[in-house]
Design an enzyme around this catalytic site. Structure first.
Site, PDB file in Angstrom:
ATOM      1  N   GLU A  93      25.079  30.544  17.556  1.00  0.00           N
ATOM      2  CA  GLU A  93      23.952  29.743  16.957  1.00  0.00           C
ATOM      3  C   GLU A  93      22.616  30.249  17.175  1.00  0.00           C
ATOM      4  O   GLU A  93      21.651  30.298  16.352  1.00  0.00           O
ATOM      5  CB  GLU A  93      24.052  28.241  17.562  1.00  0.00           C
ATOM      6  N   CYS A 136      22.223  24.736  22.275  1.00  0.00           N
ATOM      7  CA  CYS A 136      22.108  25.076  21.023  1.00  0.00           C
ATOM      8  C   CYS A 136      21.678  23.711  20.099  1.00  0.00           C
ATOM      9  O   CYS A 136      21.086  24.095  18.996  1.00  0.00           O
ATOM     10  CB  CYS A 136      23.591  25.699  20.490  1.00  0.00           C
TER      11      CYS A 136
HETATM   12 ZN   LIG Z   1      25.535  27.056  22.580  1.00  0.00          ZN
END
Ligand SMILES: [Zn+2]
Length: 148
Positions: A54, A85
């Site tokens: 990500e 993330c």
């Molecule tokens: Zn992550």
């Protein structure tokens, strides 16, 4: 083109990670039905525990657009994002997050310590889960089985 189509693109990234002996997680950022950025986990190659799919896809999307916010974009990722993330996605103000399989061990809902993280995303972010989850989970299972 729909969520399944773009999750297939994220799965392609995950398979690249697999081939590179990285934990097989892939992500793509989509805007106006087009993939504008891709990323897969590179924590081993970069020797960087923050080099998640990500993060790599987001950084690439910011560079591509010359913008630090992505309210019109959707991020597809094969596995439930971790808390780090989710935090990065929060700052990006991304419009939608779509993930495949849940991750009970490292997913954002695990939170930190005993405190669960109820909603770490931006208030305006729409979350969709479970897209092609079986394919996403199988790739992870195969990977960790091969490591044993
Ligand atoms: Zn992550």
């Amino acid at each position: 083109m729909n969520d399944e189509y773009f999750m297939q693109q994220a799965l392609k990234e995950a398979r690249l990670a697999y081939e590179e002996d990285e934990v097989p997680i892939g992500a793509v950022v989509v805007m106006a039905n087009r993939v504008i950025a891709r990323g897969h986990n590179q924590t081993e190659r970069l020797n960087d525990c923050t080099a998640h799919a990500e993060i790599i896809a987001l950084t690439s999307a910011f560079n591509h657009l010359g913008s630090k916010y992505l309210p019109e974009a959707t991020l597809y990722v094969t596995i439930e994002p971790c808390l780090m993330c989710a935090g990065a996605l929060y700052w990006s103000k991304i419009g939608r997050v779509v993930f495949g399989a849940e991750d009970e061990k490292n997913g954002y809902r695990r939170g930190i310590g005993a405190q669960p993280a109820p909603w770490p995303f931006h208030p305006k972010t729409e979350l969709v889960k479970g897209v092609l989850s079986e394919d996403c989970a199988t790739l992870m299972r195969d990977f960790f089985r091969s490591k044993r």
